[in-house]
Design an enzyme around this catalytic site. Structure first.
Site, short mmCIF file in Angstrom:
data_model
loop_
_atom_site.label_atom_id
_atom_site.label_comp_id
_atom_site.label_asym_id
_atom_site.label_seq_id
_atom_site.Cartn_x
_atom_site.Cartn_y
_atom_site.Cartn_z
N GLN A 152 0.73 -11.98 9.96
CA GLN A 152 1.32 -10.78 9.36
C GLN A 152 0.60 -9.48 9.74
OE1 GLN A 152 0.44 -8.88 5.83
NE2 GLN A 152 2.19 -9.69 4.71
N HIS A 203 0.06 -3.54 11.13
CA HIS A 203 1.13 -4.37 11.69
C HIS A 203 1.38 -4.08 13.17
CE1 HIS A 203 1.84 -6.00 7.76
NE2 HIS A 203 1.83 -4.76 7.29
N GLN A 209 0.83 -1.20 0.00
CA GLN A 209 0.00 0.00 0.00
C GLN A 209 0.87 1.26 0.00
OE1 GLN A 209 -3.14 -0.64 2.74
NE2 GLN A 209 -4.00 1.38 2.58
N ARG A 233 -9.23 -8.45 3.25
CA ARG A 233 -8.20 -7.90 4.13
C ARG A 233 -8.34 -6.38 4.23
NH1 ARG A 233 -2.76 -5.84 3.42
NH2 ARG A 233 -1.25 -6.71 4.90
N SER A 245 4.28 -6.37 3.00
CA SER A 245 2.93 -6.31 3.57
C SER A 245 1.91 -6.86 2.57
CB SER A 245 2.61 -4.87 3.99
OG SER A 245 1.39 -4.80 4.67
N LEU A 246 1.02 -6.02 2.04
CA LEU A 246 0.05 -6.43 1.03
C LEU A 246 0.73 -7.16 -0.13
CD1 LEU A 246 -2.56 -6.11 -0.85
CD2 LEU A 246 -1.60 -3.89 -1.44
#
Length: 290
Positions: free
Chosen positions: A243, A194, A9, A112, A87-88
């Site tokens: 995660q 996170h 992102q 998500r 991440s994503l």
């Protein structure tokens, strides 16, 4: 060995993917399939939308995912020997190495995004970038503060992102500056990704991941949670769930990929943020932007 890396992102931009849609029949087919799966024309927002529209959580995450995955599928001689995503971006990496189907991964990314949005609305929370301060000092300051604030993204040496409750993050920023940080500034994000603040989203995503089929990949994924090569589908599933509330160990992942034989890193998707981070982690390794 060739490593392929996928952004998260924040890499989105107006017009992303439009050239792919117009020049590749396969890309056009996949973009249209995505419109059907999501139930709205995400392509209209990606190609013509404003920066504000692109920033909407239900749009941002699927948009970055689609740009990365569809670009990967149109590359000539795309044969990854190791993959990782920030991440994503880990979801894009899992399509690239055959763990997840395009359709299943897109549905998970959409769920998500919406789950994270909901979690952000529960308590005022944020993230902040801390520059030029030792990781251990950042971790110790976070641990000393009353309230939720944790190290969230280990992006490269001297660049760490913290995440948590708004007031705790503000206080941590003040203490980081006192400890010698070059900068400690609040980021324009929707919430504390996170961090433990994402627990409600983690539970929601876990339910969706548990009923999704994960195949044995063609090459290992270096996951954010472990910063190590993972090829077992059940382990990949478990790490993908963790995660959301755990830190992104990007520095450690790249270092491990290099230790395991990565000679070049190709970033697939919008922007060039990750190749920039890789160059700061190791100046010797070759970096390419697809």
């Amino acid at each position: 060995m060739k490593a392929y890396i996928f952004p998260g992102q924040g890499a989105q931009f107006t017009g992303m993917g439009k050239d792919l849609y117009e020049t590749s029949p396969l890309a056009k087919e996949l973009f249209e399939k995505a419109n059907d799966i999501l139930g709205f024309r995400i392509t209209d927002i990606m190609f013509e939308g404003t920066a504000e529209e692109l920033k909407e959580t239900k749009v941002t995450q699927p948009a970055v995912f689609l740009h990365s995955v569809i670009l990967a599928k149109t590359l000539v001689n795309f044969k990854p020997e190791m993959v990782a995503g920030h991440s994503l971006g880990e979801f894009s990496a899992l399509v690239a190495n055959g763990t997840l189907s395009f359709e299943d991964a897109l549905l998970l990314v959409s769920k998500r995004a919406l789950a994270m949005q909901k979690a952000c609305e529960i308590t005022p929370s944020t993230m902040a970038a801390v520059l030029n301060l030792d990781d251990k000092i950042v971790e110790d300051i976070c641990a000393s503060i009353d309230g939720v604030v944790v190290a969230a993204n280990y992006n490269c040496p001297g660049q760490l992102v913290i995440s948590g409750e708004y007031k705790a993050v503000e206080l941590a920023c003040e203490k980081m500056k006192e400890a010698g940080a070059k900068r400690a500034l609040i980021l324009p994000v929707g919430g504390a990704f996170h961090s433990p603040m994402m627990e409600p989203a983690r539970e929601e995503l876990a339910a969706a991941i548990e009923v999704t089929h994960f195949s044995t990949p063609i090459c290992p994924v270096y996951q954010n949670v472990t910063a190590s090569a993972v090829s077992d589908p059940n382990e990949i599933k478990k790490n993908l769930i963790i995660q959301l509330t755990a830190p992104v160990k990007w520095t450690q992942s790249v270092q491990q990929m290099i230790a395991d034989g990565a000679l070049s890193f190709t970033e697939v998707g919008p922007g060039k943020v990750l190749v920039g981070l890789v160059n700061k982690i190791d100046r010797e390794v070759e970096t390419i932007s697809a």
